[in-house]
Motif scaffolding. Structure first.
Motif: not given
Length: 349
Positions: A98, A112, A116, A118, A128-129, A153, A159
């Motif tokens: 992260l 982010k 990717m 969320v 996913t995140l 989200r 990004s």
């Protein structure tokens, strides 16, 4: 829609089933077969899978199992229930790095990367995140959709910055700020065309596109009630000939809001495939120009959208927090190419 497990008629009690999808038909809904209705809402679903689910007793309208030919009416509650939980509920911690911009005891802000997702959802159950968050942090609070830590989200190929709650108190406080529109979010976008005004505000109710279930759209006039109110403020940062770099400040947070609103005013996001921005929408017919644009698409293989700044009040201290994220290399390189192209065009005049 996930593959239905088992075959034949399904007679499980509704209390033993798990809800996978839930949709409420709008007040202006025209009578429509439930299988066609679900086709418009469930990503990647096939008519055969929906019809099989109905045959197995998995499609409910107003808590009653229905067949595929049931006609959906205004305000009907359509649900799809299966005997197993949705895959997105089966969260697996994954050791994914992260990019943490800020962290304290009650929240963190992450940057982010594009690509990717969320949170897990249909077709994206790992990587996913949230898979990353639950690996790195224990006991994250669930939001109203049972998603750990998530206050808001952004799209997969967008990004930028997100705030994550680490405690129940922070989740409640931060979610209220987003609901009350007191949080501050600014995005940078590269859009097709030369926007005439230096700045402006786009207002238009946003809802799911009636013909393309993967898109949202603006509803106007008598159809406005089909969408939810949405407001985007924009400001021109740089004019680059056939494209414009803009700053967009969100007053509301509808799905795809900037992408939909910019298309609505005739300035689709550059290389936004879902909304038609992957086509050459402005410019000349010269082969060299076409090659130039295609090279830009290769440099930036996604919609040109970055959540650059994020501001909110700290849920415990009350301090005004402000974070900024550098524009990623792919967008930066694309902007520089357009800048050079625009200068060359001027030099030739």
């Amino acid at each position: 829609m996930e593959e239905q497990k088992g075959s034949g008629d399904f007679d499980a009690n509704e209390d033993d089933l798990y809800e996978h999808h839930r949709f409420v038909a709008g007040p202006g809904q025209v009578p429509l077969r439930v299988d066609k209705f679900l086709m418009n809402f469930v990503e990647n679903a096939t008519r055969n899978k929906i019809q099989q689910a109905a045959k197995d007793g998995s499609v409910f309208v107003n808590d009653i199992p229905v067949k595929s030919n049931y006609k959906v009416k205004p305000n009907d509650v359509v649900r799809v229930l299966f005997a197993y939980p949705p895959y997105e509920n089966l969260l697996t911690p994954e050791n994914i790095p992260l990019d943490i911009v800020y962290e304290d005891d009650v929240l963190l802000v992450v940057n982010k990367p594009a690509g990717m997702v969320v949170h897990p959802g249909h077709g994206n159950y790992s990587g996913t995140l949230i898979n990353a968050l639950i690996y790195h942090f224990d006991n994250l609070p669930n939001n109203s959709s049972d998603r750990p830590g998530l206050v808001h989200r952004i799209d997969k190929d967008t990004s930028g910055l997100l705030v994550i709650a680490k405690t129940e108190e922070a989740m409640t406080h931060l979610s209220r700020q987003f609901f009350n529109k007191t949080s501050r979010r600014e995005y940078v976008a590269l859009v097709w065309g030369n926007i005439e005004e230096e700045e402006g505000t786009i207002e238009g109710n946003i809802g799911r596109h009636p013909k393309n279930r993967l898109q949202n759209t603006v509803f106007e006039g008598d159809d406005a009630e089909k969408g939810k109110p949405a407001i985007t403020h924009y400001k021109v940062l740089e004019r680059l000939g056939y494209v414009t770099l803009v700053s967009c400040r969100l007053e509301t947070g509808r799905t795809h809001q900037i992408r939909v609103h910019m298309k609505y005013i005739g300035h689709t996001l550059f290389n936004d495939e879902r909304y038609g921005g992957e086509k050459i929408l402005k410019g000349t017919t010269f082969t060299k120009y076409k090659q130039f644009v295609e090279n830009c698409f290769k440099i930036l293989p996604r919609q040109a959208l970055h959540a650059r700044t994020l501001g909110f009040e700290h849920p415990i201290t009350g301090e005004s927090m402000h974070f900024e994220s550098t524009i990623p290399d792919d967008i930066q390189q694309c902007v520089e190419r357009w800048s050079n192209y625009a200068k060359n065009q001027l030099d030739q005049k």
